[in-house]
Design an enzyme around this catalytic site. Structure first.
Site, PDB file in Angstrom:
ATOM      1  N   ILE A  91       7.450  -5.388 -18.158  1.00 57.09           N
ATOM      2  CA  ILE A  91       9.162  -5.845 -17.522  1.00 57.09           C
ATOM      3  C   ILE A  91       9.123  -6.449 -16.499  1.00 57.09           C
ATOM      4  CG2 ILE A  91      11.056  -3.982 -17.102  1.00 57.09           C
ATOM      5  CD1 ILE A  91       9.677  -1.881 -17.973  1.00 57.09           C
ATOM      6  N   VAL A 113       6.673   5.110   2.430  1.00 56.54           N
ATOM      7  CA  VAL A 113       6.118   6.379   1.993  1.00 56.54           C
ATOM      8  C   VAL A 113       4.554   5.521   2.830  1.00 56.54           C
ATOM      9  CG1 VAL A 113       7.184   6.366   0.326  1.00 56.54           C
ATOM     10  CG2 VAL A 113       5.257   4.848   0.259  1.00 56.54           C
ATOM     11  N   THR A 144      10.002  -7.276 -13.642  1.00 56.86           N
ATOM     12  CA  THR A 144      10.542  -6.914 -12.452  1.00 56.86           C
ATOM     13  C   THR A 144      10.573  -7.672 -11.192  1.00 56.86           C
ATOM     14  OG1 THR A 144       9.362  -5.495 -11.413  1.00 56.86           O
ATOM     15  CG2 THR A 144      10.604  -4.541 -13.005  1.00 56.86           C
ATOM     16  N   LYS A 189      -4.385   2.011  -9.364  1.00 58.94           N
ATOM     17  CA  LYS A 189      -3.716   2.581 -10.511  1.00 58.94           C
ATOM     18  C   LYS A 189      -3.932   4.054 -11.532  1.00 58.94           C
ATOM     19  CE  LYS A 189       0.622   1.107 -10.485  1.00 58.94           C
ATOM     20  NZ  LYS A 189       1.319   1.817  -9.979  1.00 58.94           N
ATOM     21  N   TYR A 235      -5.269  -8.473 -12.663  1.00 57.92           N
ATOM     22  CA  TYR A 235      -4.139  -7.235 -12.417  1.00 57.92           C
ATOM     23  C   TYR A 235      -5.710  -6.823 -11.285  1.00 57.92           C
ATOM     24  CZ  TYR A 235      -0.914  -3.027 -12.321  1.00 57.92           C
ATOM     25  OH  TYR A 235      -0.387  -1.897 -12.187  1.00 57.92           O
ATOM     26  N   SER A 282      14.577  -2.960 -11.190  1.00 52.42           N
ATOM     27  CA  SER A 282      14.017  -2.176 -10.199  1.00 52.42           C
ATOM     28  C   SER A 282      13.964  -1.151 -11.736  1.00 52.42           C
ATOM     29  CB  SER A 282      14.047  -1.371  -9.502  1.00 52.42           C
ATOM     30  OG  SER A 282      13.737  -1.843  -7.858  1.00 52.42           O
ATOM     31  N   ALA A 298      -0.095  -4.291  -3.669  1.00 50.56           N
ATOM     32  CA  ALA A 298      -1.097  -5.490  -3.083  1.00 50.56           C
ATOM     33  C   ALA A 298      -0.455  -6.627  -2.714  1.00 50.56           C
ATOM     34  CB  ALA A 298      -1.608  -5.576  -4.550  1.00 50.56           C
ATOM     35  N   GLY A 304      11.877   3.896  -4.654  1.00 51.99           N
ATOM     36  CA  GLY A 304      11.098   3.030  -4.974  1.00 51.99           C
ATOM     37  C   GLY A 304      12.250   1.857  -5.620  1.00 51.99           C
ATOM     38  N   ILE A 310       6.742   3.640  -6.595  1.00 51.60           N
ATOM     39  CA  ILE A 310       6.143   2.206  -5.703  1.00 51.60           C
ATOM     40  C   ILE A 310       4.344   1.936  -5.944  1.00 51.60           C
ATOM     41  CG2 ILE A 310       5.745   2.674  -3.043  1.00 51.60           C
ATOM     42  CD1 ILE A 310       8.089   4.826  -3.102  1.00 51.60           C
TER      43      ILE A 310
HETATM   44  P1  NAD Z   1      10.148  -3.203  -8.297  1.00 47.13           P
HETATM   45  O1  NAD Z   1       9.401  -4.649  -7.246  1.00 47.13           O
HETATM   46  O2  NAD Z   1      11.281  -3.547  -8.161  1.00 47.13           O
HETATM   47  O3  NAD Z   1       9.545  -1.814  -7.082  1.00 47.13           O
HETATM   48  C1  NAD Z   1       8.769  -1.812  -6.575  1.00 47.13           C
HETATM   49  C2  NAD Z   1       9.195  -0.335  -5.305  1.00 47.13           C
HETATM   50  O4  NAD Z   1       7.972  -0.680  -4.277  1.00 47.13           O
HETATM   51  C3  NAD Z   1      10.485  -1.538  -4.588  1.00 47.13           C
HETATM   52  O5  NAD Z   1      11.072  -0.534  -4.517  1.00 47.13           O
HETATM   53  C4  NAD Z   1       9.518  -0.801  -3.100  1.00 47.13           C
HETATM   54  O6  NAD Z   1      10.774  -0.928  -2.013  1.00 47.13           O
HETATM   55  C5  NAD Z   1       8.849   0.192  -2.790  1.00 47.13           C
HETATM   56  N1  NAD Z   1       7.744  -0.136  -2.170  1.00 47.13           N
HETATM   57  C6  NAD Z   1       6.570  -1.260  -1.391  1.00 47.13           C
HETATM   58  N2  NAD Z   1       6.264  -0.733  -0.766  1.00 47.13           N
HETATM   59  C7  NAD Z   1       6.963   0.820  -0.184  1.00 47.13           C
HETATM   60  C8  NAD Z   1       6.242   1.135   0.715  1.00 47.13           C
HETATM   61  N3  NAD Z   1       5.851   0.740   1.658  1.00 47.13           N
HETATM   62  N4  NAD Z   1       7.582   2.392   0.848  1.00 47.13           N
HETATM   63  C9  NAD Z   1       8.251   2.632   0.055  1.00 47.13           C
HETATM   64  N5  NAD Z   1       8.446   1.348  -0.798  1.00 47.13           N
HETATM   65  C10 NAD Z   1       7.792   0.833  -0.622  1.00 47.13           C
HETATM   66  O7  NAD Z   1       8.960  -3.208  -8.697  1.00 47.13           O
HETATM   67  P2  NAD Z   1       8.592  -1.994 -10.490  1.00 47.13           P
HETATM   68  O8  NAD Z   1       7.930  -2.799 -11.943  1.00 47.13           O
HETATM   69  O9  NAD Z   1      10.107  -1.510 -10.569  1.00 47.13           O
HETATM   70  O10 NAD Z   1       7.400  -1.235  -9.827  1.00 47.13           O
HETATM   71  C11 NAD Z   1       7.800  -0.176  -9.979  1.00 47.13           C
HETATM   72  C12 NAD Z   1       6.337   0.907 -10.364  1.00 47.13           C
HETATM   73  O11 NAD Z   1       5.824   0.739 -11.670  1.00 47.13           O
HETATM   74  C13 NAD Z   1       5.778   0.126  -9.598  1.00 47.13           C
HETATM   75  O12 NAD Z   1       4.721   0.884  -9.086  1.00 47.13           O
HETATM   76  C14 NAD Z   1       4.579  -0.170 -10.669  1.00 47.13           C
HETATM   77  O13 NAD Z   1       3.521  -0.506 -10.087  1.00 47.13           O
HETATM   78  C15 NAD Z   1       5.020  -0.083 -12.073  1.00 47.13           C
HETATM   79  N6  NAD Z   1       4.410  -0.664 -13.179  1.00 47.13           N
HETATM   80  C16 NAD Z   1       5.140  -1.516 -13.238  1.00 47.13           C
HETATM   81  C17 NAD Z   1       5.279  -2.953 -14.006  1.00 47.13           C
HETATM   82  C18 NAD Z   1       6.099  -3.781 -14.343  1.00 47.13           C
HETATM   83  O14 NAD Z   1       5.786  -4.847 -15.152  1.00 47.13           O
HETATM   84  N7  NAD Z   1       6.781  -4.032 -13.955  1.00 47.13           N
HETATM   85  C19 NAD Z   1       4.897  -2.388 -15.672  1.00 47.13           C
HETATM   86  C20 NAD Z   1       4.090  -0.625 -15.240  1.00 47.13           C
HETATM   87  C21 NAD Z   1       3.962  -0.506 -14.477  1.00 47.13           C
HETATM   88  C1  IMJ Z   2       0.394  -7.501 -11.597  1.00 45.34           C
HETATM   89  C2  IMJ Z   2      -0.258  -8.819 -11.551  1.00 45.34           C
HETATM   90  C3  IMJ Z   2      -1.166  -9.317 -12.588  1.00 45.34           C
HETATM   91  C4  IMJ Z   2      -0.999  -8.789 -13.629  1.00 45.34           C
HETATM   92  C5  IMJ Z   2       0.239  -7.944 -14.258  1.00 45.34           C
HETATM   93  C6  IMJ Z   2       1.009  -7.557 -12.940  1.00 45.34           C
HETATM   94  N1  IMJ Z   2       0.394  -7.400 -15.078  1.00 45.34           N
HETATM   95  C7  IMJ Z   2       1.631  -6.601 -15.067  1.00 45.34           C
HETATM   96  C8  IMJ Z   2       2.208  -6.331 -13.754  1.00 45.34           C
HETATM   97  C9  IMJ Z   2       0.265  -7.856 -16.545  1.00 45.34           C
HETATM   98  C10 IMJ Z   2       2.636  -5.849 -16.272  1.00 45.34           C
HETATM   99  C11 IMJ Z   2       2.756  -5.579 -12.823  1.00 45.34           C
HETATM  100  N2  IMJ Z   2       2.644  -4.971 -12.083  1.00 45.34           N
HETATM  101  C12 IMJ Z   2       2.756  -3.572 -13.722  1.00 45.34           C
HETATM  102  C13 IMJ Z   2       2.475  -3.949 -11.005  1.00 45.34           C
HETATM  103  O1  IMJ Z   2       1.581  -3.509 -10.668  1.00 45.34           O
HETATM  104  C14 IMJ Z   2       2.981  -5.599 -10.128  1.00 45.34           C
HETATM  105  C15 IMJ Z   2       2.486  -4.113  -8.464  1.00 45.34           C
HETATM  106  C16 IMJ Z   2       2.812  -5.544  -7.646  1.00 45.34           C
HETATM  107  C17 IMJ Z   2       2.796  -7.278  -8.235  1.00 45.34           C
HETATM  108  C18 IMJ Z   2       3.623  -7.380  -6.202  1.00 45.34           C
HETATM  109  C19 IMJ Z   2       3.431  -8.854  -7.148  1.00 45.34           C
HETATM  110  C20 IMJ Z   2       4.294  -9.767  -4.946  1.00 45.34           C
HETATM  111  C21 IMJ Z   2       3.391  -8.944  -4.189  1.00 45.34           C
HETATM  112  N3  IMJ Z   2       2.449  -7.539  -4.398  1.00 45.34           N
HETATM  113  C22 IMJ Z   2       2.236  -7.261  -5.352  1.00 45.34           C
HETATM  114  N4  IMJ Z   2       2.030  -5.829  -5.167  1.00 45.34           N
HETATM  115  C23 IMJ Z   2       1.795  -5.288  -6.689  1.00 45.34           C
HETATM  116  O2  IMJ Z   2       3.332  -9.633  -3.117  1.00 45.34           O
END
Ligand code: NAD
Ligand code: IMJ
Length: 256
Positions: free
Chosen positions: A192, A66, A194, A163, A156, A20, A96, A14, A93
């Protein structure tokens, strides 16, 4: 002083860029002495992840989408030859369709629903099945989740449902793999900034609201997620499995 993960090998899936969450986890693992293996999603990301791998001191960078069973099998074959014992696996990872994260939830298409489940939840099951046979000395599998799994968070939508499934997968996998001393947990991170958060409508308002209401009066820092991942991967986490640990500055405990 020896690191908490000295002698352990960890696979982190990821990392897309330095923002990330997986990057912060990998950096914390390396700091604690782990041998790091990184996987990335498809050749498009290879160059940039290889650069980050040098910075992180990773031992190997491997391709693995994956959603592709053949790529998962090829990953296992490569690991068996070069790194036959794994101690930790990080699944960071999610995906959506962007339009499913802004329009009304009831308008989610069947394809959009299944896509988010496939990439964001089923992939943990597929990775666990493929990689747990390499965890011959026990170990820790962990994934990243978000509060939207159990509460309604605006926009979301389909990711919240994915999730919820992911967190249930964690419990079922923990129950099954516990017999092999493999622990399975989720880290529920606060918002966060990202790549997966960029472009989300009103994301800075979400960050401001959390900082205003969370017990710690601030947002969470990805390094804090990395340190919790170290705890789970190390012997310190030996009694913890099937859980969702919140690393969110305390936000989820608040009512009014
Ligand atoms: P990110 O975009 O840096 O990471 C998402 C990763 O998923 C990327 O590296 C992407 O290449 C990978 N990915 C997507 N489809 C894939 C596939 N088919 N095969 C392999 N890899 C694939 O963003 P992030 O915020 O670091 O997200 C990482 C995790 O943290 C996610 O599960 C996200 O839901 C979770 N998360 C994020 C936040 C936030 O606010 N950023 C908060 C809570 C949880
Ligand atoms: C994502 C969407 C809506 C509200 C959201 C988020 N909030 C937070 C996130 C409040 C914190 C980030 N998050 C927790 C995620 O898991 C994001 C997943 C994600 C984000 C994208 C953006 C670009 C895209 N597809 C995505 N798929 C999953 O095309």
């Amino acid at each position: 002083m020896p690191g908490l993960l000295e002698g352990k090998t960890a696979l982190v899936a990821g990392v897309a860029n330095r923002w990330s969450i997986a990057y912060s986890i990998a950096a914390a693992f390396r700091r604690e002495g782990a041998t790091l293996l990184l996987t990335y999603q498809g050749e498009r990301l290879r160059g940039q992840v290889e650069e980050l791998a040098v910075e992180l001191g990773a031992a190997k960078v491997l391709n693995c989408d994956v959603t592709n069973d053949a790529e998962l099998e090829a990953l296992v074959a490569t690991l068996q030859a070069e790194f036959p014992k794994l101690d930790a696996v990080v699944h960071s990872i999610a995906f959506a369709n962007k339009e499913d994260l802004s329009r009304p939830f009831s308008e989610t298409s069947r394809d959009g629903y299944l896509l988010s489940q496939n990439v964001s939840a089923y992939s943990l099951v597929a990775m666990s099945r493929a990689l747990s046979p390499l965890m011959t000395d026990g170990g820790a599998i962990m994934t990243l989740t978000y509060l939207g799994a159990t509460r309604v968070v605006e926009n979301y939508n389909v990711m919240g449902v994915a999730k919820a499934a992911l967190e249930a997968c964690v419990r079922y996998l923990a129950a099954e793999l516990g017999a092999k001393n493999i622990r399975v947990n989720a880290i529920s991170a606060g918002p966060i900034k990202t790549a997966s958060a960029r472009g989300i409508k009103d994301f800075s308002k979400v960050l401001d609201a959390v900082a205003a209401h969370a017990p710690l009066k601030r947002n969470c820092d990805p390094a804090e997620v990395g340190d919790t991942a170290v705890f789970l991967a190390s012997g310190l986490g030996r009694g913890v499995t099937g859980n969702t640990i919140f690393v969110d500055a305390g936000f989820q405990v608040m009512g009014l």
